[in-house]
Write a protein that holds these residues in place. Sequence first.
Motif, short mmCIF file in Angstrom:
data_model
loop_
_atom_site.label_atom_id
_atom_site.label_comp_id
_atom_site.label_asym_id
_atom_site.label_seq_id
_atom_site.Cartn_x
_atom_site.Cartn_y
_atom_site.Cartn_z
N GLY A 272 63.29 -8.45 1.45
CA GLY A 272 64.61 -8.74 0.44
C GLY A 272 64.45 -10.32 -0.03
O GLY A 272 63.65 -10.92 0.30
N PRO A 273 65.75 -10.82 -0.39
CA PRO A 273 65.88 -12.16 -0.52
C PRO A 273 65.97 -12.97 0.59
O PRO A 273 66.82 -12.65 1.40
CB PRO A 273 67.26 -12.12 -1.40
CG PRO A 273 67.92 -10.72 -0.82
CD PRO A 273 66.90 -9.82 -0.66
N ASP A 274 65.07 -13.87 0.52
CA ASP A 274 64.81 -14.91 1.62
C ASP A 274 65.12 -16.25 0.89
O ASP A 274 64.32 -16.50 0.10
CB ASP A 274 63.69 -14.91 2.49
CG ASP A 274 63.38 -13.60 3.21
OD1 ASP A 274 64.51 -12.89 3.55
OD2 ASP A 274 62.32 -13.15 2.93
N TYR A 275 65.93 -17.12 1.37
CA TYR A 275 66.21 -18.26 0.70
C TYR A 275 66.19 -19.43 1.53
O TYR A 275 67.00 -19.65 2.69
CB TYR A 275 67.77 -18.38 -0.10
CG TYR A 275 67.99 -17.14 -1.00
CD1 TYR A 275 66.84 -16.84 -1.99
CD2 TYR A 275 69.15 -16.55 -0.81
CE1 TYR A 275 67.31 -15.84 -2.75
CE2 TYR A 275 69.50 -15.48 -1.82
CZ TYR A 275 68.31 -15.06 -2.71
OH TYR A 275 68.71 -14.06 -3.42
N ALA A 276 65.50 -20.62 1.09
CA ALA A 276 65.51 -21.96 1.85
C ALA A 276 66.57 -22.74 1.05
O ALA A 276 66.16 -22.81 -0.21
CB ALA A 276 63.98 -22.44 2.04
N ARG A 277 67.38 -23.19 1.78
CA ARG A 277 68.75 -24.07 1.07
C ARG A 277 68.70 -25.30 1.34
O ARG A 277 69.68 -25.83 0.77
CB ARG A 277 69.91 -23.20 1.55
CG ARG A 277 69.97 -21.72 0.92
CD ARG A 277 71.45 -21.10 1.26
NE ARG A 277 71.46 -19.75 0.78
CZ ARG A 277 71.78 -19.34 -0.46
NH1 ARG A 277 71.90 -20.36 -1.39
NH2 ARG A 277 72.08 -18.12 -0.90
N ALA A 278 68.24 -25.79 2.57
CA ALA A 278 68.49 -27.22 3.17
C ALA A 278 67.18 -27.50 3.73
O ALA A 278 66.53 -27.05 4.34
CB ALA A 278 69.72 -27.00 4.01
N ILE A 279 67.15 -28.96 3.74
CA ILE A 279 65.94 -29.77 4.39
C ILE A 279 66.31 -31.11 4.74
O ILE A 279 67.00 -31.82 4.12
CB ILE A 279 64.92 -29.58 3.53
CG1 ILE A 279 63.36 -30.01 4.30
CG2 ILE A 279 64.80 -30.51 2.19
CD1 ILE A 279 61.90 -29.72 3.53
N THR A 280 65.66 -31.45 6.05
CA THR A 280 65.85 -32.80 6.29
C THR A 280 64.70 -33.26 7.25
O THR A 280 63.84 -32.32 7.65
CB THR A 280 67.10 -33.15 7.19
OG1 THR A 280 67.41 -34.27 7.25
CG2 THR A 280 66.85 -32.42 8.44
N SER A 281 64.59 -34.36 7.66
CA SER A 281 63.17 -34.78 8.42
C SER A 281 63.60 -35.80 9.38
O SER A 281 64.56 -36.91 9.29
CB SER A 281 62.26 -35.37 7.51
OG SER A 281 62.54 -36.39 6.65
N ASP A 282 62.90 -36.11 10.31
CA ASP A 282 62.91 -37.28 11.10
C ASP A 282 61.32 -37.47 11.52
O ASP A 282 60.47 -36.95 10.99
CB ASP A 282 63.81 -37.16 12.46
CG ASP A 282 63.20 -35.86 13.56
OD1 ASP A 282 62.21 -35.45 13.26
OD2 ASP A 282 64.14 -35.55 14.18
N ALA A 283 61.35 -38.37 12.58
CA ALA A 283 59.72 -38.94 12.75
C ALA A 283 58.88 -37.81 13.55
O ALA A 283 57.82 -37.74 13.46
CB ALA A 283 59.92 -40.07 13.62
#
Length: 267
Positions: free
Chosen positions: A64-75
């Motif tokens: 079905g519908p799969d959504y990536a909505r947010a992203i962040t990062s660290d070391a």
Amino acid sequence: NPSAGTDYASAITADASGIYVAGFDGSLGGTNTQWRIEKRDLSTGALIAAFGTAGVVTNNPSAGPDYARAITSDASGIYIAGQDSSTGSDQWLVEKRDLSTGSVIWTQTINPSAGSDRATAITAEASGIYVAGVDRIPGNDQWRIEKRDLSTGNLICTQTSNPSAGIDNATAITADASGIYVAGQDISADASAEWRMEKYDLGYSCSGFSVFTFSTPTSCGSCNDGTASATPNGGTPPFTFQWSNGSSNQSAGGLSAGTYTVTVTDA
């Protein structure tokens, strides 16, 4: 343009080695959208081939519908939040991936209700990652904030806020040394959506103590018939209330148009 269907970039973050873009694409056809994460060169925007396959990582947990909505990062990695439909209803999906290769370090899912539960924002600081979004435990959309372990993704604590019986969406989150800040909407004032911002203490965010506020506007510009109330969630009673207009009751009445603050203290 990965497909002839709906392709959507919804979030972006950067570190010294490149930019990371998260979203979804429709390359599988029909309503089967999949997560898509790209790493691109800071100077040129070109895909970095060592990341995933030719600069792209995809994840398709359901048909079905799969959504990536947010992203962040660290070391230590990149963190992506969104939703998948593998349970038959939308559930939260949070991943940590390697900065260089895009390989999965850990994956966590949670399905708080039988309705549409969506993770929409993510941030990280030294003590954990914070994910904000929506669940439908009370039967309507309410704010949901989770704190998770940086290394494992295990859930540390959950905080919810349900200021109205309508559609209340938490859509953004960030943090600094003094607390976490969450922004979104609620429908507590009238039938239309209004801005809502909350700050949680980094310690209290796991104590289960928060305050929901509700207000009714004045009936005219010069009227003094507005109201506001504060409802504690969690904490230890008895509670004391101190409004900026001097009221010490749980609810303040006879208010003119303007901004009011309240301090709620538990035992």
